[in-house]
Design a protein around this motif. Structure first.
Motif, PDB file in Angstrom:
ATOM      1  N   SER A  27      -3.884  31.003 -36.238  1.00  0.00           N
ATOM      2  CA  SER A  27      -2.715  30.299 -35.694  1.00  0.00           C
ATOM      3  C   SER A  27      -3.094  29.317 -34.598  1.00  0.00           C
ATOM      4  O   SER A  27      -2.260  28.530 -34.161  1.00  0.00           O
ATOM      5  N   GLU A  51      -0.494  26.766 -39.941  1.00  0.00           N
ATOM      6  CA  GLU A  51       0.438  27.429 -40.844  1.00  0.00           C
ATOM      7  C   GLU A  51       1.764  26.685 -40.904  1.00  0.00           C
ATOM      8  O   GLU A  51       2.369  26.528 -41.963  1.00  0.00           O
ATOM      9  N   ILE A  54       2.777  23.538 -32.635  1.00  0.00           N
ATOM     10  CA  ILE A  54       3.142  24.811 -33.248  1.00  0.00           C
ATOM     11  C   ILE A  54       4.514  25.205 -32.719  1.00  0.00           C
ATOM     12  O   ILE A  54       4.719  25.273 -31.511  1.00  0.00           O
ATOM     13  N   HIS A  74       7.301  30.545 -33.738  1.00  0.00           N
ATOM     14  CA  HIS A  74       6.078  31.087 -34.331  1.00  0.00           C
ATOM     15  C   HIS A  74       5.130  31.544 -33.223  1.00  0.00           C
ATOM     16  O   HIS A  74       4.482  32.600 -33.345  1.00  0.00           O
ATOM     17  N   VAL A 127       3.160  35.324 -32.468  1.00  0.00           N
ATOM     18  CA  VAL A 127       1.716  35.438 -32.303  1.00  0.00           C
ATOM     19  C   VAL A 127       1.374  36.035 -30.941  1.00  0.00           C
ATOM     20  O   VAL A 127       0.530  36.936 -30.833  1.00  0.00           O
TER      21      VAL A 127
END
Length: 376
Positions: A142, A206, A253, A257, A261
């Motif tokens: 990530s 991702e 990002i 998300h 993480v």
């Protein structure tokens, strides 16, 4: 009256008229003109009236900027067994990036690639304070890492909701580009839900937000904020020409998300290996030639290029040239649709897939597997 006197009077009157005209047009003698300029320079600034929204970006920056830090990393050179290496100069390799404070006691989010391999991490706040940073953990896939400084009462970023973003909203990037220190650039949200973006050395993002707010080297790990000064993403990568530099295509990002993480990192610690959904096949968009060859009624769907032997897709009976028309309850019109649906699943989930094969539609059932360490 004699003619000479008439001439003199006409000349005087004409000169006076010219003088009045020049004066009326704004001419000043040199000395008076200089005084006028000096008076203009010293004149008080006229206060402008309030324009709705005029200070919105400045106010957003005031909220997010104190929570964005500069990160300097130092890596000691690794000695080889060559004799010249023992007596040559020993210079530490340096790097720089950015980070975002998420707790008043010193937890900071940044990119994994900013702090990867660092022997020393120095964190500088916008107010000039500097601290040594210690790694807490990271998720390499990530590209998210968490570091910690020993401090109290630090400014923190308010976390927004990246699922509610819309294309065209204001986007504010804050970071440490090129090591210059805290810098703000402004743009808009250019696109949402970019998937599987190849950024470098085989590393994929991702999911990403695309923005045209200028992002350059050193912005990595910094904040992407909305017009309210809330954190909506962590700046991570740019699309750049061979010479480098920003061309208005940057990626962050999404904060939702990032939250997932960071939660895994804080719970597990160290390097996190998160279970990611995996089906085990390569796919592409449907082209007109394929549509005619397999008898598809339209271009909607995703064609299977190759199936990994022994993968969940292989066990479910998926074949090359199958066209996926629906995944679960969602019609699949593009590769983006399919990627979004796969990423919503967890390993172990069972999903029905509608597939076009041999001129008709069939339904297959696949059990989502766990992604191997290599990128499929």
């Amino acid at each position: 009256m004699s003619r000479p006197w008439n001439t003199v009077i006409a000349f005087v009157l004409g000169f006076a008229a010219c003088a009045l005209i020049v004066r009326w047009m704004g001419y000043q003698p040199p000395s008076s003109s200089k005084q006028l300029v000096l008076a203009t320079l010293d004149a008080p600034v006229r206060q402008m009236g309030s324009v709705p929204g005029a200070d919105a970006i400045a106010e957003a920056c005031a909220r997010i900027e104190p929570a964005v830090v500069n990160i300097d990393t130092f890596m000691r050179p690794r000695r080889s067994l060559r004799l010249e290496d023992f007596f040559g100069p020993e210079e530490a390799m340096r790097g720089s990036g950015s980070g975002v404070i998420i707790s008043s006691d010193g937890y900071i989010i940044t990119n994994h690639h900013v702090v990867r391999g660092a022997d020393e991490i120095v964190v500088s706040l916008a107010d000039g304070r500097r601290y040594l940073g210690k790694p807490v953990g990271a998720d390499e896939q990530s590209d998210i890492a968490v570091i910690k400084v020993n401090a109290r009462g630090l400014p923190t970023a308010e976390l927004g909701d990246s699922d509610k973003l819309r294309v065209g909203e204001w986007a504010i990037a804050v970071g440490n580009p090129l090591g210059l220190g805290s810098t703000v650039t402004v743009g808009v949200i250019s696109a949402l839900n970019r998937r599987k973006l190849l950024v470098d050395n085989g590393r994929y993002l991702e999911i990403a937000i695309q923005t045209d707010a200028a992002i350059n080297q050193g912005n990595s790990g910094g904040a992407l904020a909305n017009i309210y000064g809330q954190l909506i993403g962590i700046n991570t990568a740019i699309a750049a020409p061979p010479g480098g530099g920003s061309i208005g295509i940057g990626f962050a990002i999404p904060v939702n998300h990032v939250k997932k993480v960071v939660r895994d990192i804080l719970v597990q610690g160290g390097t996190v290996k998160r279970a990611r959904p995996w089906l085990g096949f390569y796919f592409d968009a449907v082209r007109p030639s394929l549509m005619k060859r397999v008898g598809l009624p339209d271009l909607n769907g995703v064609v299977v290029d190759q199936v990994v032997p022994g993968s969940p897709a292989d066990r479910a009976g998926l074949r090359a040239d199958d066209v996926i028309r629906a995944f679960g309850d969602r019609p699949v019109r593009s590769t983006q649709d399919l990627l979004e649906e796969i990423m919503k699943r967890q390993p172990g989930d069972r999903v029905h897939i509608k597939v076009w094969r041999g001129g008709k539609q069939i339904t297959l059932s696949v059990t989502v597997g766990t992604s191997p360490d290599v990128i499929q």
